[in-house]
Design a protein around this motif. Structure first.
Motif, PDB file in Angstrom:
ATOM      1  N   PHE B 312      53.746  27.356  22.674  1.00 42.40           N
ATOM      2  CA  PHE B 312      54.898  26.472  22.447  1.00 42.40           C
ATOM      3  C   PHE B 312      54.440  25.158  21.805  1.00 42.40           C
ATOM      4  O   PHE B 312      54.981  24.727  20.789  1.00 42.40           O
ATOM      5  CB  PHE B 312      55.591  26.211  23.794  1.00 42.40           C
ATOM      6  CG  PHE B 312      56.648  25.129  23.754  1.00 42.40           C
ATOM      7  CD1 PHE B 312      57.963  25.447  23.462  1.00 42.40           C
ATOM      8  CD2 PHE B 312      56.318  23.801  24.025  1.00 42.40           C
ATOM      9  CE1 PHE B 312      58.941  24.452  23.425  1.00 42.40           C
ATOM     10  CE2 PHE B 312      57.288  22.804  23.995  1.00 42.40           C
ATOM     11  CZ  PHE B 312      58.601  23.134  23.702  1.00 42.40           C
ATOM     12  N   ARG B 313      53.399  24.575  22.391  1.00 42.72           N
ATOM     13  CA  ARG B 313      52.909  23.293  21.851  1.00 42.72           C
ATOM     14  C   ARG B 313      52.340  23.493  20.448  1.00 42.72           C
ATOM     15  O   ARG B 313      52.582  22.684  19.549  1.00 42.72           O
ATOM     16  CB  ARG B 313      51.868  22.683  22.797  1.00 42.72           C
ATOM     17  CG  ARG B 313      52.428  22.354  24.186  1.00 42.72           C
ATOM     18  CD  ARG B 313      51.416  21.600  25.048  1.00 42.72           C
ATOM     19  NE  ARG B 313      50.157  22.313  25.215  1.00 42.72           N
ATOM     20  CZ  ARG B 313      49.924  23.241  26.146  1.00 42.72           C
ATOM     21  NH1 ARG B 313      50.867  23.561  27.025  1.00 42.72           N
ATOM     22  NH2 ARG B 313      48.758  23.837  26.225  1.00 42.72           N
ATOM     23  N   ASP B 314      51.608  24.601  20.246  1.00 43.42           N
ATOM     24  CA  ASP B 314      51.050  24.887  18.917  1.00 43.42           C
ATOM     25  C   ASP B 314      52.168  25.111  17.901  1.00 43.42           C
ATOM     26  O   ASP B 314      52.069  24.689  16.751  1.00 43.42           O
ATOM     27  CB  ASP B 314      50.163  26.142  18.967  1.00 43.42           C
ATOM     28  CG  ASP B 314      48.902  25.913  19.793  1.00 43.42           C
ATOM     29  OD1 ASP B 314      48.602  24.740  20.105  1.00 43.42           O
ATOM     30  OD2 ASP B 314      48.229  26.910  20.151  1.00 43.42           O
ATOM     31  N   GLY B 315      53.204  25.812  18.322  1.00 44.04           N
ATOM     32  CA  GLY B 315      54.329  26.096  17.428  1.00 44.04           C
ATOM     33  C   GLY B 315      55.003  24.811  16.966  1.00 44.04           C
ATOM     34  O   GLY B 315      55.291  24.633  15.777  1.00 44.04           O
ATOM     35  N   LEU B 316      55.247  23.903  17.898  1.00 43.54           N
ATOM     36  CA  LEU B 316      55.889  22.636  17.535  1.00 43.54           C
ATOM     37  C   LEU B 316      55.002  21.838  16.589  1.00 43.54           C
ATOM     38  O   LEU B 316      55.476  21.252  15.610  1.00 43.54           O
ATOM     39  CB  LEU B 316      56.166  21.784  18.778  1.00 43.54           C
ATOM     40  CG  LEU B 316      57.268  22.233  19.733  1.00 43.54           C
ATOM     41  CD1 LEU B 316      57.590  21.106  20.710  1.00 43.54           C
ATOM     42  CD2 LEU B 316      58.538  22.656  19.008  1.00 43.54           C
ATOM     43  N   ALA B 318      52.671  23.006  14.565  1.00 42.53           N
ATOM     44  CA  ALA B 318      52.610  23.662  13.249  1.00 42.53           C
ATOM     45  C   ALA B 318      53.861  23.332  12.441  1.00 42.53           C
ATOM     46  O   ALA B 318      53.784  23.049  11.239  1.00 42.53           O
ATOM     47  CB  ALA B 318      52.478  25.179  13.423  1.00 42.53           C
ATOM     48  N   HIS B 319      55.001  23.330  13.111  1.00 43.41           N
ATOM     49  CA  HIS B 319      56.244  23.037  12.395  1.00 43.41           C
ATOM     50  C   HIS B 319      56.253  21.583  11.905  1.00 43.41           C
ATOM     51  O   HIS B 319      56.624  21.312  10.762  1.00 43.41           O
ATOM     52  CB  HIS B 319      57.453  23.293  13.294  1.00 43.41           C
ATOM     53  CG  HIS B 319      58.756  23.077  12.584  1.00 43.41           C
ATOM     54  ND1 HIS B 319      59.271  23.983  11.695  1.00 43.41           N
ATOM     55  CD2 HIS B 319      59.628  22.045  12.608  1.00 43.41           C
ATOM     56  CE1 HIS B 319      60.410  23.525  11.202  1.00 43.41           C
ATOM     57  NE2 HIS B 319      60.653  22.350  11.739  1.00 43.41           N
ATOM     58  N   LYS B 322      54.123  21.339   8.877  1.00 48.13           N
ATOM     59  CA  LYS B 322      54.786  21.893   7.688  1.00 48.13           C
ATOM     60  C   LYS B 322      55.772  20.884   7.114  1.00 48.13           C
ATOM     61  O   LYS B 322      55.851  20.690   5.906  1.00 48.13           O
ATOM     62  CB  LYS B 322      55.565  23.168   8.042  1.00 48.13           C
ATOM     63  CG  LYS B 322      54.705  24.401   8.217  1.00 48.13           C
ATOM     64  CD  LYS B 322      55.593  25.615   8.479  1.00 48.13           C
ATOM     65  CE  LYS B 322      54.797  26.724   9.132  1.00 48.13           C
ATOM     66  NZ  LYS B 322      55.622  27.895   9.461  1.00 48.13           N
TER      67      LYS B 322
END
Ligand code: FE2
Ligand code: FE2
Lengths: 261, 335
Positions: B312-316, B318-319, B322
């Motif tokens: 979850f933390r990595d996803g946020l 990464a977004h 971007k």
């Protein structure tokens, strides 16, 4: 003979009671699900956010259930309704009782619900039933915030890493069959729509579908095909999950009857 | 307390005359009651002591969510559920302010969490006890938040600015928690059934001594305690605060009609305070050392939340990256 005071209405108090129960039970059941994350969320900010949303939902449940109890007129109060009914008397959507799963599933469930709940409350704020309109107007403000949050998280995680994308996509696939029920009108919905007490669900279906579609596109997630919509929650036929949830929620009241808390 | 047995790195206290000019200026500043701010010079030991203390305090708030969150799903009324949710949310907020305060000293939140998760950093012994009944929730509000207030009110005057300011916000909320906890016990003990009162007595029997242990062992000859006092990180001895807590709390127990589980407890007219029995310090050290009833469970819960949440933390992140890249690309195109 004088006409009874409610003779001009085409819906009965029973329909209103059923309808407010649905609204209240959605909030209560979802709050109960969300509470399980408090202290266990993926980041401290999420512990706070999830508690905050759950708290809003408990507050809304209190208002709707108090109104429902009043409409019922049997001397019950909001707590009696929350703690004294068995699963078959609950009227929440199947979507909100779905187990938490991973945080992706919890967030996706929240988004799919918020995208319906917010426009629903906005429409209800114009209800011909003043007491419904008042609660809805207050709740709509909270729901707007919930929707902004869950929408942003769906977009970020859908378009985040490969793993976050896959988790969100999997959650979407699992939950999609439970979304149709939100906009599937039954006689209660229809009776209230006729008098302007509640919105026409077909209109709401279009709003929901557009908002969800746009968000999923931005999130780079694929919208699942519409299949059979699982249903029954609004009429009291639930999944196996609800009974366990209620067993936990109602335990203290049932083990210590007649207590003052 | 939420921070127990903080080491200062000091072997003995230096006098002003022995200090280098910079350290002497610092000590005189502290002695005059002025605040130290993040950019000010400070002795290394002062910085390290504060990091230890503030992070331990923050960890206590975070781990402290768990025993109470254990009852959110079973709170007996909608109002109690809302109150408990709000309280646990406040505790997470306290953790957040405290991590931020510690970060001003040059350590990151991730580093502090790493120290919590690998067992290097401690949190208050009190949160290693289980919440077995609904009455435990009231007991935590009344006794644990009550003890926390005893300790945190003087911390509002702590010499380190960010810590003292965090305490001002925290104290307001803690006293609210304490009143709500006590109020729920009034319901059980004065308006409830016999079974409810029994539930409250059982909870007091289990929480009384651990609450007294929260203040830590007597300071005695502890050089760490003396050093913390000289730095105005600590203002009172552990025993002073514990006595104050007992004196405030015993009459409240009387009002509830509950019996404090201490046969040696009695009012001492000469001292104007309650005398009380010997605390089992062996239990305290055992619980602090990892062998309390819930140490493993609490730490496992926190580690699991952190590890399961990595995606979850990595996803946020990464977004966000971007988006930042798209923005800078957009600027490059426009140029
Ligand atoms: Fe706190
Ligand atoms: Fe507190």
């Amino acid at each position: 003979m004088d006409a009874p005071p409610h003779a001009n209405r085409t819906h009965s108090n029973d329909a209103l009671f059923a309808y407010t129960l649905r609204l209240g039970d959605n909030c209560l059941v979802l709050a109960q699900r969300l509470s399980a994350w408090v202290g266990h969320a993926p980041a401290l900010e999420e512990d706070i956010a999830v508690a905050n949303v759950a708290l809003d939902m408990v507050g809304q449940a209190q208002l709707w259930l108090a109104l429902a109890a009043d409409l019922e007129g049997q001397g019950r109060n909001a707590d009696d309704l929350a703690y004294g009914r068995d699963a078959g008397a609950f009227r929440n959507l199947l979507l909100v009782e779905q187990p938490n799963g991973d945080y992706a599933k919890t967030l996706m469930r929240q988004f799919l619900f918020d995208a319906w709940h917010h426009p629903m409350l906005v429409a209800l704020a114009a209800s011909s039933e003043t007491r419904i309109a008042e609660i809805a107007a207050k709740a709509a403000k909270e729901a707007a915030y919930h929707l902004t949050r869950s929408r942003d998280l769906v977009v970020s995680l859908g378009d985040g890493t490969g793993e976050s994308h896959d988790r969100m996509q999997a959650a979407l696939a699992t939950l999609w069959p439970y979304t149709g029920e939100m906009v599937l009108a039954d006689p209660v919905d229809e009776a209230l729509a006729v008098t302007g007490a509640a919105p026409d669900l077909a209109t709401l279906a279009a709003i929901w579908s557009d908002a969800v579609g746009a968000t999923l596109t931005e999130a780079t997630l694929v919208r699942p095909a519409d299949g059979y919509a699982q249903r029954g929650g609004k009429q009291g036929v639930h999944s196996e999950h609800l009974g366990y949830m209620l067993a936990e929620m109602q335990f203290v009241q049932r083990a210590y009857p007649g207590g003052t808390w | 307390m939420y921070a127990q047995q903080i080491k200062t790195g000091a072997r003995r206290l230096k006098s002003l005359a022995e200090m280098e000019p910079q350290e002497r200026a610092f000590q005189e500043h502290v002695d005059a009651g002025s605040k130290i701010e993040p950019k000010d010079w400070m002795p290394d030991g002062y910085r390290k002591t504060l990091i230890r203390q503030i992070s331990q305090h923050a960890h206590s708030e975070i781990v402290g969510q768990l025993p109470e969150a254990n009852w959110i799903s079973r709170a007996p009324t909608l109002e109690r559920k809302a109150i408990l949710l709000a309280k646990v949310q406040d505790e997470a907020g306290h953790g957040l302010y405290l991590y931020c305060a510690a970060e001003t000293l040059g350590i990151s939140r991730d580093q502090m969490l790493e120290q919590l998760h690998n067992g290097q950093a401690k949190y208050s012994s009190i949160f290693n006890y289980p919440t077995l009944t609904w009455a435990d929730v009231g007991m935590i509000g009344w006794l644990v938040d009550g003890a926390a207030i005893m300790n945190q009110v003087p911390l509002q005057r702590c010499s380190y600015g960010p810590y003292s300011r965090a305490m001002v916000r925290v104290c307001k909320e803690e006293s609210f928690h304490q009143r709500q906890g006590y109020d729920s016990l009034i319901k059980l003990c004065r308006h409830g059934t016999a079974a409810q009162k029994e539930m409250a007595q059982d909870a007091l029997n289990r929480w009384w001594w651990p609450a007294l242990m929260m203040f830590g062992p007597p300071d005695g000859e502890s050089v760490h305690s003396a050093q913390s006092m000289a730095w105005k990180i600590k203002q009172n001895t552990n025993d002073e605060l514990r006595q104050k807590f007992v004196d405030q709390t015993v009459p409240q127990a009387d009002y509830l009609g509950l019996e404090v589980p201490d046969p040696d407890l009695r009012w001492n007219d000469a001292r104007g305070s309650y005398d009380f029995g010997e605390i089992d310090w062996e239990e305290f050290h055992r619980v602090l050392g990892g062998d309390g009833p819930c140490n493993r469970q609490r730490l496992e819960d926190r580690v699991r939340a952190w590890e399961d949440g990595a995606w979850f933390r990595d996803g946020l992140m990464a977004h966000a990256n971007k988006k930042a890249d798209q923005k800078s690309l957009g600027r490059a195109d426009a140029a």
